[in-house]
Design an enzyme around this catalytic site. Structure first.
Site, PDB file in Angstrom:
ATOM      1  N   LYS A 201      47.778  43.659  33.512  1.00  0.00           N
ATOM      2  CA  LYS A 201      46.570  44.324  34.001  1.00  0.00           C
ATOM      3  C   LYS A 201      45.794  44.839  32.804  1.00  0.00           C
ATOM      4  O   LYS A 201      46.266  45.694  32.047  1.00  0.00           O
ATOM      5  CB  LYS A 201      46.967  45.477  34.922  1.00  0.00           C
ATOM      6  CG  LYS A 201      45.759  46.228  35.439  1.00  0.00           C
ATOM      7  CD  LYS A 201      46.121  47.137  36.576  1.00  0.00           C
ATOM      8  CE  LYS A 201      44.915  47.930  37.022  1.00  0.00           C
ATOM      9  NZ  LYS A 201      45.263  48.889  38.073  1.00  0.00           N
ATOM     10  N   ARG A 211      36.406  51.334  41.651  1.00  0.00           N
ATOM     11  CA  ARG A 211      36.560  52.767  41.385  1.00  0.00           C
ATOM     12  C   ARG A 211      35.560  53.564  42.204  1.00  0.00           C
ATOM     13  O   ARG A 211      35.827  54.683  42.635  1.00  0.00           O
ATOM     14  CB  ARG A 211      36.420  53.051  39.889  1.00  0.00           C
ATOM     15  CG  ARG A 211      37.620  52.509  39.124  1.00  0.00           C
ATOM     16  CD  ARG A 211      37.569  52.796  37.638  1.00  0.00           C
ATOM     17  NE  ARG A 211      38.637  52.083  36.951  1.00  0.00           N
ATOM     18  CZ  ARG A 211      38.692  51.892  35.643  1.00  0.00           C
ATOM     19  NH1 ARG A 211      37.741  52.370  34.871  1.00  0.00           N
ATOM     20  NH2 ARG A 211      39.704  51.239  35.112  1.00  0.00           N
ATOM     21  N   LYS A 224      41.064  53.751  30.447  1.00  0.00           N
ATOM     22  CA  LYS A 224      42.498  53.634  30.722  1.00  0.00           C
ATOM     23  C   LYS A 224      43.209  52.818  29.634  1.00  0.00           C
ATOM     24  O   LYS A 224      44.239  52.195  29.871  1.00  0.00           O
ATOM     25  CB  LYS A 224      42.697  52.999  32.102  1.00  0.00           C
ATOM     26  CG  LYS A 224      42.093  53.817  33.249  1.00  0.00           C
ATOM     27  CD  LYS A 224      42.505  53.296  34.624  1.00  0.00           C
ATOM     28  CE  LYS A 224      41.915  54.160  35.736  1.00  0.00           C
ATOM     29  NZ  LYS A 224      42.365  53.716  37.081  1.00  0.00           N
ATOM     30  N   GLU A 240      55.276  41.765  28.693  1.00  0.00           N
ATOM     31  CA  GLU A 240      54.977  42.440  29.961  1.00  0.00           C
ATOM     32  C   GLU A 240      55.660  41.713  31.135  1.00  0.00           C
ATOM     33  O   GLU A 240      56.310  42.321  31.969  1.00  0.00           O
ATOM     34  CB  GLU A 240      53.464  42.512  30.213  1.00  0.00           C
ATOM     35  CG  GLU A 240      52.704  43.534  29.357  1.00  0.00           C
ATOM     36  CD  GLU A 240      52.985  44.983  29.739  1.00  0.00           C
ATOM     37  OE1 GLU A 240      53.729  45.238  30.695  1.00  0.00           O
ATOM     38  OE2 GLU A 240      52.458  45.883  29.048  1.00  0.00           O
ATOM     39  N   LYS A 255      45.377  40.437  36.484  1.00  0.00           N
ATOM     40  CA  LYS A 255      44.204  41.175  36.948  1.00  0.00           C
ATOM     41  C   LYS A 255      43.399  41.697  35.774  1.00  0.00           C
ATOM     42  O   LYS A 255      43.982  42.300  34.889  1.00  0.00           O
ATOM     43  CB  LYS A 255      44.727  42.343  37.781  1.00  0.00           C
ATOM     44  CG  LYS A 255      43.684  43.247  38.309  1.00  0.00           C
ATOM     45  CD  LYS A 255      44.380  44.264  39.142  1.00  0.00           C
ATOM     46  CE  LYS A 255      43.396  45.318  39.520  1.00  0.00           C
ATOM     47  NZ  LYS A 255      44.059  46.478  39.983  1.00  0.00           N
ATOM     48  N   SER A 281      36.887  43.594  41.903  1.00  0.00           N
ATOM     49  CA  SER A 281      35.624  44.012  42.514  1.00  0.00           C
ATOM     50  C   SER A 281      34.387  43.577  41.728  1.00  0.00           C
ATOM     51  O   SER A 281      33.402  43.130  42.311  1.00  0.00           O
ATOM     52  CB  SER A 281      35.638  45.530  42.681  1.00  0.00           C
ATOM     53  OG  SER A 281      35.898  46.159  41.435  1.00  0.00           O
ATOM     54  N   TYR A 319      38.160  39.879  47.864  1.00  0.00           N
ATOM     55  CA  TYR A 319      37.317  40.508  48.888  1.00  0.00           C
ATOM     56  C   TYR A 319      36.583  39.449  49.705  1.00  0.00           C
ATOM     57  O   TYR A 319      35.923  39.777  50.684  1.00  0.00           O
ATOM     58  CB  TYR A 319      36.338  41.483  48.226  1.00  0.00           C
ATOM     59  CG  TYR A 319      37.071  42.542  47.415  1.00  0.00           C
ATOM     60  CD1 TYR A 319      37.623  43.657  48.039  1.00  0.00           C
ATOM     61  CD2 TYR A 319      37.266  42.389  46.040  1.00  0.00           C
ATOM     62  CE1 TYR A 319      38.336  44.594  47.306  1.00  0.00           C
ATOM     63  CE2 TYR A 319      37.977  43.323  45.301  1.00  0.00           C
ATOM     64  CZ  TYR A 319      38.508  44.423  45.941  1.00  0.00           C
ATOM     65  OH  TYR A 319      39.228  45.342  45.226  1.00  0.00           O
TER      66      TYR A 319
HETATM   67  C1  PBG Z   1      44.356  51.171  40.655  1.00  0.00           C
HETATM   68  C2  PBG Z   1      43.692  49.874  40.865  1.00  0.00           C
HETATM   69  C3  PBG Z   1      42.482  49.410  40.302  1.00  0.00           C
HETATM   70  C4  PBG Z   1      42.213  48.184  40.927  1.00  0.00           C
HETATM   71  C5  PBG Z   1      43.273  47.919  41.819  1.00  0.00           C
HETATM   72  N1  PBG Z   1      44.185  48.979  41.751  1.00  0.00           N
HETATM   73  C6  PBG Z   1      41.521  50.023  39.372  1.00  0.00           C
HETATM   74  C7  PBG Z   1      41.926  50.563  38.082  1.00  0.00           C
HETATM   75  O1  PBG Z   1      43.006  50.294  37.566  1.00  0.00           O
HETATM   76  O2  PBG Z   1      41.118  51.305  37.540  1.00  0.00           O
HETATM   77  C8  PBG Z   1      41.000  47.346  40.687  1.00  0.00           C
HETATM   78  C9  PBG Z   1      40.679  46.357  41.735  1.00  0.00           C
HETATM   79  C10 PBG Z   1      39.300  45.835  41.705  1.00  0.00           C
HETATM   80  O3  PBG Z   1      38.497  46.096  40.795  1.00  0.00           O
HETATM   81  O4  PBG Z   1      38.984  45.094  42.653  1.00  0.00           O
HETATM   82  N2  PBG Z   1      45.320  51.275  39.725  1.00  0.00           N
END
Ligand code: PBG
Length: 331
Positions: A201, A211, A224, A240, A255, A281, A319
């Site tokens: 991730k 968010r 982050k 990982e 992701k 997203s 989505y």
């Molecule tokens: C939370 C999480 C995130 C997403 C899924 N779970 C955001 C982040 O880590 O800030 C993002 C999913 C998306 O953007 O569709 N840990």
């Protein structure tokens, strides 16, 4: 590999001359069975609220979830992923709401398991929808404390399993969480609950609309980058993924997905474990906005999903799941 053949004896267009021949030789295909639909949940009753940054995506109060779940069922989508929009008053520095048996996610799992038992449920393990600072873990002296966070994540995962969650998906990026969670699940007799690790991730700019959707955007002060991966790198993917497999992950997630296809294929070629991809997203909103403005036609969605399959993903969190499953099933 040695390439054999040459023009005019070989004509590559011969294999493209009609739809049926193209279908016969197609290497990758996508069906409703490959899709996972994310669902956003909010407090209150009788509300379906549009999310501005994600056109076409809504937040549902728990009583309204059947509206979308009925579609998931009739379009034969195997699984949903649940994400809560927690009201500010329930957020605190420790993310305590994550371990409240009556939080939005718990209520929703109970509803799905009672009324829609054939739908699989996947839940994120991470504290960001619940913390007042928007981070995925416990903040101590301006740092996200790995080992303190693990203790809460274990509780969150156990609670989700107890409610009936089928697949636990840690997305917090703390080191060691897969092993901790697997141990705890096994000790509590949840041996058949799967772990889908968001092993890879990245600290991505493409999570912005999400968010917003879970209400952590304005809360989050810093980025982050001390726990999510640096997008300049790909070598660390091996550690990982390798660590997570050793710790007990059944599947791994990449992701974001679309802009990390190289990573999906690296994992596919080097580990014999199911790889899933998350079309996040920001990736969704880019395509959706372009379609709404008629800059792209909607075949672009299938093309974007096929890229995941070509790279080696077995399933995709997107989505677009409902729209595409509807189209593929010609409903
Ligand atoms: C939370 C999480 C995130 C997403 C899924 N779970 C955001 C982040 O880590 O800030 C993002 C999913 C998306 O953007 O569709 N840990």
């Amino acid at each position: 590999m040695k390439i054999t053949g040459s023009f005019p004896k070989s004509r590559l267009r011969r294999l493209r001359k009609s739809k049926w021949i193209r279908d016969l030789i197609s290497e990758n295909n996508i069906s409703h069975k490959d899709l996972i639909q994310p669902i956003f949940i909010r407090e209150g009753i009788n509300k379906v609220e549009a999310i501005k940054t994600m056109p076409g995506v809504n937040r549902y109060t728990v009583d309204k979830l059947p509206l979308i779940l009925k579609k998931v069922q009739s379009y034969k989508i195997p699984m949903v992923a649940l994400f809560p929009y927690t009201t500010n008053s329930k957020k605190d520095i420790l993310g305590s709401e994550a371990i409240n048996p009556d939080n939005l996610v718990c209520k929703s799992i109970r509803l799905i398991k009672k009324k829609f038992p054939s739908i699989g449920v996947m839940c994120d393990v991470a504290l960001d929808p619940y913390t007042s600072h928007g981070h995925d873990g416990i903040l101590i002296k301006d740092q996200i404390d790995n080992d303190e966070t693990l203790k809460v994540l274990v509780k969150q995962a156990l609670l989700q399993a107890k409610m009936g969650c089928d697949i636990i998906a840690p997305s917090d990026m703390m080191d060691g969480r897969i092993g901790y969670i697997r141990n705890a699940l096994d000790k509590s007799n949840f041996k058949n609950v799967n772990i889908l690790s968001y092993a890879v991730k990245y600290a991505s700019n493409f999570y912005g609309p999400f968010r917003d959707a879970v209400g952590s955007k304005r809360k989050l002060k810093k980025d982050k980058k001390t726990y999510q991966m640096d997008f300049r790198n790909s070598f660390e993917v091996f550690r990982e993924v390798g660590f997570d497999i050793n710790e007990g992950a059944d599947m791994v997630m990449v992701k974001p997905g679309m802009i990390y296809l190289d990573i999906i294929s690296k994992i596919k070629n080097n580990f014999k474990i199911p790889v899933l991809a998350y079309q996040v997203s920001g990736e969704y909103s880019l395509i959706k906005n372009a379609i709404n403005k008629k800059i792209l036609n909607d075949e672009a969605i299938i093309e974007s999903l096929m890229a995941f399959k070509r790279a080696g993903a077995c399933a995709i969190v997107t989505y677009f799941a409902l729209d595409i499953a509807k189209k593929l099933n010609k409903l």
